[in-house]
Design a protein around this motif. Structure first.
Motif: not given
Length: 59
Positions: A17-18, A32-36, A45-50, A55-59
């Motif tokens: 999470s962020i 997840g898919q929530q947009c930042l 415009e990027i999602t938390v998942e992206q 960064s190489g950290i898989e969800i």
């Protein structure tokens, strides 16, 4: 925030999470898919998942 910083982002790799802290509003936690998006960074415009995937950290 007392130093005049407009945003603080806490990236929690365990919770995937962020949390965004604002000077005059309560913090918001996104996942997840929530947009930042933010008026401070109008072109962002990027999602938390992206963020985690890039960064190489898989969800």
């Amino acid at each position: 925030m007392n130093a005049g910083i407009l945003r603080v982002w806490i990236v929690d790799s365990q919770a995937k999470s962020i949390t965004i802290f604002y000077p005059f509003y309560p913090p918001k936690t996104k996942r997840g898919q929530q947009c930042l998006t933010d008026e401070v960074l109008p072109e962002l415009e990027i999602t938390v998942e992206q963020v985690f995937q890039q960064s190489g950290i898989e969800i």
